[in-house]
Scaffold this motif. Structure first.
Motif, PDB file in Angstrom:
ATOM      1  N   ARG A   1       0.832  -1.210   0.000  1.00  0.00           N
ATOM      2  CA  ARG A   1       0.000   0.000   0.000  1.00  0.00           C
ATOM      3  C   ARG A   1       0.864   1.256   0.000  1.00  0.00           C
ATOM      4  NH1 ARG A   1      -5.471  -1.151   1.541  1.00  0.00           N
ATOM      5  NH2 ARG A   1      -5.734   1.021   2.157  1.00  0.00           N
ATOM      6  N   GLY A   2       1.932   1.239   0.813  1.00  0.00           N
ATOM      7  CA  GLY A   2       2.827   2.397   0.894  1.00  0.00           C
ATOM      8  C   GLY A   2       3.558   2.647  -0.418  1.00  0.00           C
ATOM      9  N   THR A   3       3.918   1.566  -1.090  1.00  0.00           N
ATOM     10  CA  THR A   3       4.615   1.694  -2.371  1.00  0.00           C
ATOM     11  C   THR A   3       3.678   2.236  -3.443  1.00  0.00           C
ATOM     12  OG1 THR A   3       6.095  -0.109  -1.795  1.00  0.00           O
ATOM     13  CG2 THR A   3       5.893   0.421  -4.133  1.00  0.00           C
ATOM     14  N   ARG A   4       2.439   1.725  -3.467  1.00  0.00           N
ATOM     15  CA  ARG A   4       1.463   2.231  -4.437  1.00  0.00           C
ATOM     16  C   ARG A   4       1.118   3.685  -4.134  1.00  0.00           C
ATOM     17  NH1 ARG A   4      -1.084  -1.711  -7.643  1.00  0.00           N
ATOM     18  NH2 ARG A   4      -2.911  -0.356  -7.818  1.00  0.00           N
ATOM     19  N   GLU A   5       1.038   4.007  -2.848  1.00  0.00           N
ATOM     20  CA  GLU A   5       0.692   5.383  -2.461  1.00  0.00           C
ATOM     21  C   GLU A   5       1.784   6.364  -2.904  1.00  0.00           C
ATOM     22  OE1 GLU A   5       0.299   5.994   1.762  1.00  0.00           O
ATOM     23  OE2 GLU A   5      -0.398   8.067   1.494  1.00  0.00           O
ATOM     24  N   VAL A   6       3.040   6.016  -2.663  1.00  0.00           N
ATOM     25  CA  VAL A   6       4.105   6.946  -3.057  1.00  0.00           C
ATOM     26  C   VAL A   6       4.137   7.086  -4.577  1.00  0.00           C
ATOM     27  CG1 VAL A   6       6.098   5.339  -3.150  1.00  0.00           C
ATOM     28  CG2 VAL A   6       6.442   7.740  -2.551  1.00  0.00           C
ATOM     29  N   THR A   7       3.842   6.008  -5.284  1.00  0.00           N
ATOM     30  CA  THR A   7       3.823   6.080  -6.752  1.00  0.00           C
ATOM     31  C   THR A   7       2.728   7.029  -7.216  1.00  0.00           C
ATOM     32  OG1 THR A   7       4.635   3.807  -6.830  1.00  0.00           O
ATOM     33  CG2 THR A   7       3.676   4.692  -8.857  1.00  0.00           C
ATOM     34  N   GLU A   8       1.562   6.948  -6.566  1.00  0.00           N
ATOM     35  CA  GLU A   8       0.461   7.847  -6.936  1.00  0.00           C
ATOM     36  C   GLU A   8       0.794   9.302  -6.614  1.00  0.00           C
ATOM     37  OE1 GLU A   8      -2.809   5.837  -4.954  1.00  0.00           O
ATOM     38  OE2 GLU A   8      -2.355   4.064  -6.191  1.00  0.00           O
ATOM     39  N   VAL A   9       1.420   9.520  -5.460  1.00  0.00           N
ATOM     40  CA  VAL A   9       1.823  10.887  -5.089  1.00  0.00           C
ATOM     41  C   VAL A   9       2.795  11.447  -6.129  1.00  0.00           C
ATOM     42  CG1 VAL A   9       3.186  12.201  -3.395  1.00  0.00           C
ATOM     43  CG2 VAL A   9       1.388  10.634  -2.614  1.00  0.00           C
ATOM     44  N   ILE A  10       3.752  10.634  -6.528  1.00  0.00           N
ATOM     45  CA  ILE A  10       4.766  11.083  -7.493  1.00  0.00           C
ATOM     46  C   ILE A  10       4.123  11.326  -8.860  1.00  0.00           C
ATOM     47  CG2 ILE A  10       6.820  10.329  -8.764  1.00  0.00           C
ATOM     48  CD1 ILE A  10       7.740   8.975  -6.090  1.00  0.00           C
ATOM     49  N   ALA A  11       3.208  10.443  -9.231  1.00  0.00           N
ATOM     50  CA  ALA A  11       2.542  10.586 -10.530  1.00  0.00           C
ATOM     51  C   ALA A  11       1.777  11.904 -10.618  1.00  0.00           C
ATOM     52  CB  ALA A  11       1.596   9.409 -10.758  1.00  0.00           C
ATOM     53  N   ALA A  12       1.232  12.342  -9.487  1.00  0.00           N
ATOM     54  CA  ALA A  12       0.410  13.555  -9.459  1.00  0.00           C
ATOM     55  C   ALA A  12       1.227  14.803  -9.129  1.00  0.00           C
ATOM     56  CB  ALA A  12      -0.706  13.389  -8.428  1.00  0.00           C
ATOM     57  N   GLU A  13       2.530  14.650  -8.955  1.00  0.00           N
ATOM     58  CA  GLU A  13       3.382  15.758  -8.477  1.00  0.00           C
ATOM     59  C   GLU A  13       4.085  16.434  -9.651  1.00  0.00           C
ATOM     60  OE1 GLU A  13       4.948  18.487  -7.105  1.00  0.00           O
ATOM     61  OE2 GLU A  13       4.142  17.369  -5.366  1.00  0.00           O
ATOM     62  N   PRO A  14       3.673  17.665 -10.008  1.00  0.00           N
ATOM     63  CA  PRO A  14       4.292  18.322 -11.167  1.00  0.00           C
ATOM     64  C   PRO A  14       5.737  18.747 -10.937  1.00  0.00           C
ATOM     65  CG  PRO A  14       2.722  19.797 -10.078  1.00  0.00           C
ATOM     66  CD  PRO A  14       2.596  18.467  -9.404  1.00  0.00           C
ATOM     67  N   ARG A  15       6.210  18.735  -9.698  1.00  0.00           N
ATOM     68  CA  ARG A  15       7.586  19.186  -9.440  1.00  0.00           C
ATOM     69  C   ARG A  15       8.630  18.101  -9.669  1.00  0.00           C
ATOM     70  NH1 ARG A  15       6.814  21.472  -3.518  1.00  0.00           N
ATOM     71  NH2 ARG A  15       5.216  19.836  -3.590  1.00  0.00           N
ATOM     72  N   VAL A  16       8.211  16.871 -10.005  1.00  0.00           N
ATOM     73  CA  VAL A  16       9.199  15.826 -10.298  1.00  0.00           C
ATOM     74  C   VAL A  16       8.849  15.081 -11.578  1.00  0.00           C
ATOM     75  CG1 VAL A  16       9.809  15.428  -7.862  1.00  0.00           C
ATOM     76  CG2 VAL A  16       8.063  13.992  -8.948  1.00  0.00           C
ATOM     77  N   GLU A  17       9.871  14.492 -12.194  1.00  0.00           N
ATOM     78  CA  GLU A  17       9.723  13.520 -13.277  1.00  0.00           C
ATOM     79  C   GLU A  17      10.329  12.222 -12.788  1.00  0.00           C
ATOM     80  OE1 GLU A  17       8.359  13.230 -16.235  1.00  0.00           O
ATOM     81  OE2 GLU A  17       7.477  15.235 -16.069  1.00  0.00           O
ATOM     82  N   ALA A  18       9.622  11.106 -13.009  1.00  0.00           N
ATOM     83  CA  ALA A  18      10.076   9.858 -12.397  1.00  0.00           C
ATOM     84  C   ALA A  18       9.959   8.677 -13.347  1.00  0.00           C
ATOM     85  CB  ALA A  18       9.262   9.584 -11.129  1.00  0.00           C
ATOM     86  N   THR A  19      10.747   7.645 -13.028  1.00  0.00           N
ATOM     87  CA  THR A  19      10.605   6.363 -13.713  1.00  0.00           C
ATOM     88  C   THR A  19      10.994   5.259 -12.728  1.00  0.00           C
ATOM     89  OG1 THR A  19      11.126   5.123 -15.738  1.00  0.00           O
ATOM     90  CG2 THR A  19      12.963   6.248 -14.677  1.00  0.00           C
ATOM     91  N   ILE A  20      10.839   4.019 -13.132  1.00  0.00           N
ATOM     92  CA  ILE A  20      11.269   2.913 -12.287  1.00  0.00           C
ATOM     93  C   ILE A  20      12.218   2.010 -13.052  1.00  0.00           C
ATOM     94  CG2 ILE A  20       9.151   2.899 -10.908  1.00  0.00           C
ATOM     95  CD1 ILE A  20       9.585  -0.196 -12.653  1.00  0.00           C
ATOM     96  N   VAL A  21      13.063   1.332 -12.298  1.00  0.00           N
ATOM     97  CA  VAL A  21      13.961   0.315 -12.844  1.00  0.00           C
ATOM     98  C   VAL A  21      13.696  -0.961 -12.065  1.00  0.00           C
ATOM     99  CG1 VAL A  21      16.344  -0.319 -13.355  1.00  0.00           C
ATOM    100  CG2 VAL A  21      15.704   2.101 -13.227  1.00  0.00           C
TER     101      VAL A  21
END
Ligand code: SAM
Length: 217
Positions: A180-200
């Motif tokens: 849940r915490g991992t999905r939550e942080v991913t959603e926060v990052i996805a909605a955050e215009p101040r960062v660009e992100a990806t996963i490896v």
């Protein structure tokens, strides 16, 4: 069967690309002697963190989740002589082992180990940091990310560890706090215009997992 292949490939490249390192070996030995869990990053992953810190020209690094300081040593070694690394650790015994490991590595003047819940320490910190590595209790990942972002300079990198969790991250209905915490942080990052992100996604000596990498705009 695959995990054996992952392990031997990890060992092959680690043997080729990473120099023998008695200080890091001693840290892992001290962790084992102290009864710490073997949930540090792998050598190849530690070196990735080191290279990321060098790539962003890091002078100040924030870490959430010290354990015995294995990843801390890799990160701190990327810093200039006047660099600074603040690392947050809940467990006083882990912090004690980490401090001894960091002293043996000659990094005790660079690294500040803060004992206590990271959510108590983070609000007291001043930025800016150039790189943050989030690797503590996964249930609080979104809160750790919010603090890391608040404390980051433009161009800083934020790394979140263990975001794949053997593939279980896709279980939308999971009641596992780490998922849940991992999905939550991913959603926060996805909605955050101040960062660009990806996963490896990663496989290797530590199994199947992954890093989330975000750069602050
Ligand atoms: N980064 C380390 C490495 O790669 O060598 C591994 C860190 S380990 C995966 C997670 C650490 O976070 C543990 O030592 C645990 O005690 C610590 N931790 C758990 N909850 C915490 C909290 N609320 N605040 C700070 N640290 C916490």
């Amino acid at each position: 069967v695959m995990t054996e292949v992952w392990r031997s490939v990890d060992e092959y490249f680690t043997g080729q690309l990473l120099a023998p390192d008695p200080v890091l070996d001693a840290a892992l030995e001290a962790n084992a002697l102290g009864g710490l869990p073997t949930i540090d990053v792998s050598p190849a992953q530690g070196k990735l963190l080191h290279l990321l810190a060098r790539s962003v020209g890091a002078r100040r690094v924030l870490e959430v989740g010290t354990l015995g300081g294995y990843s801390t040593i890799w990160l701190a070694r990327a810093l200039p002589a006047d660099g600074r690394l603040v690392t947050c650790e809940l467990d006083p015994h882990h912090a004690e082992v980490a401090r001894a490991n960091l002293a043996r590595a000659g990094l005790d003047a660079v690294v500040d180990v803060r004992v206590g819940p990271a959510l108590d320490t983070l609000p007291t910190l001043d930025g800016p940091f150039d790189l943050a590595f989030i690797d503590a209790d996964k249930a609080s990942n979104a809160e750790y990310f919010r603090h890391a972002l608040r404390l980051s300079r433009p161009g800083a990198m934020i790394v979140v560890d263990n975001v794949v969790r053997g593939g279980r991250v896709v279980e939308a209905g999971s009641d596992d706090p780490s998922i849940r915490g991992t999905r939550e942080v991913t959603e926060v990052i996805a909605a955050e215009p101040r960062v660009e992100a990806t996963i490896v996604q990663t496989v290797g000596a530590k199994g199947y997992d992954g890093f989330l990498l975000a750069v602050v705009n």
